[in-house]
Design an enzyme around this catalytic site. Structure first.
Site, PDB file in Angstrom:
ATOM      1  N   GLU A 169      -6.794   4.273   7.928  1.00 20.85           N
ATOM      2  CA  GLU A 169      -6.677   5.721   7.684  1.00 20.85           C
ATOM      3  C   GLU A 169      -7.953   6.260   7.053  1.00 20.85           C
ATOM      4  O   GLU A 169      -8.361   7.394   7.321  1.00 20.85           O
ATOM      5  CB  GLU A 169      -5.446   5.996   6.801  1.00 20.85           C
ATOM      6  CG  GLU A 169      -4.162   5.816   7.609  1.00 20.85           C
ATOM      7  CD  GLU A 169      -2.964   5.348   6.812  1.00 20.85           C
ATOM      8  OE1 GLU A 169      -2.967   5.451   5.574  1.00 20.85           O
ATOM      9  OE2 GLU A 169      -1.996   4.870   7.452  1.00 20.85           O
ATOM     10  N   GLY A 172       2.458   1.982  10.657  1.00 17.89           N
ATOM     11  CA  GLY A 172       3.364   3.125  10.481  1.00 17.89           C
ATOM     12  C   GLY A 172       4.054   3.558  11.758  1.00 17.89           C
ATOM     13  O   GLY A 172       4.646   4.634  11.820  1.00 17.89           O
ATOM     14  N   ASN A 179       0.868  -1.182   0.000  1.00 13.14           N
ATOM     15  CA  ASN A 179       0.000   0.000   0.000  1.00 13.14           C
ATOM     16  C   ASN A 179       0.904   1.231   0.000  1.00 13.14           C
ATOM     17  O   ASN A 179       1.526   1.547   1.012  1.00 13.14           O
ATOM     18  CB  ASN A 179      -0.878  -0.031   1.267  1.00 13.14           C
ATOM     19  CG  ASN A 179      -1.649   1.264   1.464  1.00 13.14           C
ATOM     20  OD1 ASN A 179      -1.770   2.077   0.543  1.00 13.14           O
ATOM     21  ND2 ASN A 179      -2.162   1.474   2.668  1.00 13.14           N
ATOM     22  N   TRP A 180       0.982   1.877  -1.163  1.00 16.01           N
ATOM     23  CA  TRP A 180       1.881   3.036  -1.269  1.00 16.01           C
ATOM     24  C   TRP A 180       1.329   4.263  -0.546  1.00 16.01           C
ATOM     25  O   TRP A 180       2.023   5.262  -0.402  1.00 16.01           O
ATOM     26  CB  TRP A 180       2.120   3.389  -2.738  1.00 16.01           C
ATOM     27  CG  TRP A 180       2.924   2.378  -3.506  1.00 16.01           C
ATOM     28  CD1 TRP A 180       3.409   1.172  -3.045  1.00 16.01           C
ATOM     29  CD2 TRP A 180       3.343   2.480  -4.879  1.00 16.01           C
ATOM     30  NE1 TRP A 180       4.106   0.532  -4.038  1.00 16.01           N
ATOM     31  CE2 TRP A 180       4.079   1.304  -5.184  1.00 16.01           C
ATOM     32  CE3 TRP A 180       3.173   3.434  -5.866  1.00 16.01           C
ATOM     33  CZ2 TRP A 180       4.639   1.082  -6.440  1.00 16.01           C
ATOM     34  CZ3 TRP A 180       3.729   3.204  -7.134  1.00 16.01           C
ATOM     35  CH2 TRP A 180       4.458   2.051  -7.401  1.00 16.01           C
ATOM     36  N   LYS A 181       0.079   4.222  -0.153  1.00 10.74           N
ATOM     37  CA  LYS A 181      -0.575   5.388   0.452  1.00 10.74           C
ATOM     38  C   LYS A 181      -0.394   6.599  -0.488  1.00 10.74           C
ATOM     39  O   LYS A 181      -0.331   6.419  -1.696  1.00 10.74           O
ATOM     40  CB  LYS A 181      -0.041   5.662   1.851  1.00 10.74           C
ATOM     41  CG  LYS A 181      -0.029   4.421   2.722  1.00 10.74           C
ATOM     42  CD  LYS A 181       0.123   4.737   4.168  1.00 10.74           C
ATOM     43  CE  LYS A 181       0.307   3.440   4.942  1.00 10.74           C
ATOM     44  NZ  LYS A 181       0.105   3.574   6.356  1.00 10.74           N
ATOM     45  N   HIS A 191      -9.313   0.740   4.890  1.00 11.57           N
ATOM     46  CA  HIS A 191      -8.040   0.936   5.584  1.00 11.57           C
ATOM     47  C   HIS A 191      -8.279   1.822   6.806  1.00 11.57           C
ATOM     48  O   HIS A 191      -9.125   2.721   6.761  1.00 11.57           O
ATOM     49  CB  HIS A 191      -7.023   1.591   4.627  1.00 11.57           C
ATOM     50  CG  HIS A 191      -5.638   1.613   5.190  1.00 11.57           C
ATOM     51  ND1 HIS A 191      -5.232   2.571   6.085  1.00 11.57           N
ATOM     52  CD2 HIS A 191      -4.584   0.780   5.016  1.00 11.57           C
ATOM     53  CE1 HIS A 191      -3.969   2.329   6.421  1.00 11.57           C
ATOM     54  NE2 HIS A 191      -3.559   1.246   5.784  1.00 11.57           N
ATOM     55  N   GLU A 216      -5.086  -5.422  10.557  1.00 16.08           N
ATOM     56  CA  GLU A 216      -4.076  -4.394  10.795  1.00 16.08           C
ATOM     57  C   GLU A 216      -4.355  -3.712  12.130  1.00 16.08           C
ATOM     58  O   GLU A 216      -5.190  -2.795  12.201  1.00 16.08           O
ATOM     59  CB  GLU A 216      -4.112  -3.347   9.688  1.00 16.08           C
ATOM     60  CG  GLU A 216      -3.860  -3.927   8.310  1.00 16.08           C
ATOM     61  CD  GLU A 216      -3.340  -2.864   7.349  1.00 16.08           C
ATOM     62  OE1 GLU A 216      -2.238  -3.030   6.854  1.00 16.08           O
ATOM     63  OE2 GLU A 216      -4.039  -1.858   7.126  1.00 16.08           O
ATOM     64  N   GLY A 263       2.841  -1.228   4.234  1.00 17.58           N
ATOM     65  CA  GLY A 263       2.843   0.199   3.917  1.00 17.58           C
ATOM     66  C   GLY A 263       4.255   0.681   3.615  1.00 17.58           C
ATOM     67  O   GLY A 263       4.781   0.484   2.521  1.00 17.58           O
ATOM     68  N   GLY A 264       4.871   1.303   4.613  1.00 18.58           N
ATOM     69  CA  GLY A 264       6.170   1.956   4.426  1.00 18.58           C
ATOM     70  C   GLY A 264       7.210   1.105   3.699  1.00 18.58           C
ATOM     71  O   GLY A 264       7.895   1.588   2.789  1.00 18.58           O
ATOM     72  N   SER A 266       3.639  -2.412  10.193  1.00 18.11           N
ATOM     73  CA  SER A 266       5.099  -2.367  10.310  1.00 18.11           C
ATOM     74  C   SER A 266       5.770  -3.690   9.939  1.00 18.11           C
ATOM     75  O   SER A 266       6.744  -4.100  10.568  1.00 18.11           O
ATOM     76  CB  SER A 266       5.509  -1.908  11.714  1.00 18.11           C
ATOM     77  OG  SER A 266       4.987  -0.613  11.971  1.00 18.11           O
TER      78      SER A 266
HETATM   79  C1  PEP Z   1      -0.625  -0.074   5.876  1.00 19.18           C
HETATM   80  O1  PEP Z   1      -0.585   1.014   5.362  1.00 19.18           O
HETATM   81  O2  PEP Z   1      -1.576  -0.825   5.626  1.00 19.18           O
HETATM   82  C2  PEP Z   1       0.455  -0.474   6.782  1.00 19.18           C
HETATM   83  C3  PEP Z   1       0.377  -1.634   7.371  1.00 19.18           C
HETATM   84  O3  PEP Z   1       1.495   0.410   6.957  1.00 19.18           O
HETATM   85  P1  PEP Z   1       2.937   0.104   7.598  1.00 19.18           P
HETATM   86  O4  PEP Z   1       3.419  -1.195   6.995  1.00 19.18           O
HETATM   87  O5  PEP Z   1       3.773   1.256   7.239  1.00 19.18           O
HETATM   88  O6  PEP Z   1       2.726  -0.046   9.073  1.00 19.18           O
END
Ligand code: PEP
Length: 257
Positions: free
Chosen positions: A98, A174, A9-11, A96, A168, A234-235, A213
Site C-alpha cells: 500500500e 485484503g 498489521n493494523w493498517k 508494504h 505478499e 492484515g484484516g 488474506s
Molecule cells: C497486509 O496488510 O499486509 C495483509 C496481508 O493484509 P490482509 O491479511 O488483510 O490480506
C-alpha cells in the site's frame, strides 16, 4: 534454526477503546510465547506508546507500519528509527504494497529505510510482492528479484537473521484470495534461493513470512510449508479469535521443525 513470526498489521484502524479491547483479548489468548514464535502488532504511529505500555509483560512485541530513512530534522510528517526505539518499538514494516502503490515508495526508498532500521536497531520487515497482472504475465520472479536486489545492494554484508522478508502477493492482500500453500511455497523457495546473494547463512536464517488474506482457517496449511516462516496478517489481526488462532497454528506447525 531461523526464527518464526506472526505479525499483525493494523493498517489505519483502531481507537484507544478498540485497541484496549483487542490487546486485552490477545494477552489473554497468548499468555506466553509458544514454540519460539514471536508475535507482534503494528498499530498506527499515534498509538505506539500506549500499545507498548498495554503489552508490557506479555510476549507481544510492537512494530511500526513504516519508518523514515532520515535521522532527524526538517522532514515534516516523518518518524525516525530513534524515536520508535525510544518508545519501545522492535519492528518496522517497510515497503508494504500500500505504501508502494498509494504513496509512491520505490525499491530504492525501501532499501534506504531498511538500512536506517538496521543501523538504529529495529528489525526491518521488508515487504515484497507481485501484482496480479505480473503473476499472470509470468513476471513474478523478475519483480521479486528486482525488489530484493535493491535491498541486497544496500546491505552488502547482511547479518544472518537481521532482516525479515514478507512475501505478499498484492492480489492476495485484503481480497480474501490466498495463494495456495503450494503456490506460496514455490515462491518462498525462490526468494530463499535468491537471498543467497547475501550469503548461504543469510538465506537460511532469514525468516520469510507470507502475507495475503491469512486467516485462522488457512494458516496451518501455509505454515506447514518448509520455507514459510510465519505470517504478516492484515484484516485478521484485528479480530482476537482470528489472530490467536493464527498464532496457535504457527506454534503447532513451527513446533514440529
Ligand atoms: C497486509 O496488510 O499486509 C495483509 C496481508 O493484509 P490482509 O491479511 O488483510 O490480506
Amino acid at each position: 534454526m531461523r526464527k518464526t513470526y506472526v505479525i499483525g498489521n493494523w493498517k489505519m484502524n483502531g481507537s484507544l477503546a478498540a485497541n484496549k479491547a483487542l490487546l486485552a483479548g490477545l494477552k489473554a489468548g497468548v499468555p506466553a510465547a509458544k514454540a519460539n514464535v514471536a508475535i507482534a502488532v503494528c498499530p498506527p504511529f499515534v498509538y505506539l506508546p500506549s500499545v507498548v505500555d498495554a503489552v508490557s509483560g506479555s510476549p507481544i512485541g510492537v512494530g511500526s507500519q513504516d519508518v523514515s530513512e532520515y535521522d532527524k530534522g526538517a522532514y515534516t510528517g516523518e518518524v525516525p528509527v530513534a524515536m520508535l526505539k525510544e518508545v519501545g518499538v522492535t519492528y518496522a514494516v517497510i515497503g508494504h504494497s500500500e505504501r508502494r502503490s498509494l504513496f509512491g515508495e520505490t525499491d530504492e526508498w525501501v532499501a534506504k529505510k531498511t538500512v536506517a532500521a538496521l543501523a538504529g536497531g529495529l528489525v526491518p520487515v521488508v515487504c515484497i510482492g507481485e501484482l496480479e497482472a505480473e503473476r499472470e504475465g509470468g513476471l513474478t520472479e523478475k519483480v521479486l528479484a528486482t525488489q530484493l536486489d535493491a535491498v541486497l545492494a544496500a546491505i552488502p554484508n547482511p547479518v544472518p537473521g537481521s532482516i525479515v522478508v514478507a512475501y505478499e502477493p498484492v492480489w492476495a492482500i485484503g481480497t480474501g484470495k490466498t495463494a495456495t500453500p503450494e503456490m506460496a511455497q514455490e515462491t518462498h523457495a525462490f526468494i530463499r534461493n535468491y537471498l543467497k546473494k547475501g550469503g548461504e547463512a543469510f538465506a537460511q536464517d532469514t525468516a520469510i513470512l507470507y502475507g495475503g488474506s491469512v486467516k485462522a482457517s488457512n494458516a496451518a496449511g501455509l505454515f506447514a510449508m518448509p520455507d514459510i516462516d510465519g505470517g504478516l496478517v492484515g484484516g485478521a489481526s484485528l479480530i482476537v479469535e482470528e489472530f490467536v488462532g493464527i498464532y496457535n497454528a504457527a506454534a503447532d506447525q513451527f513446533g514440529k521443525r
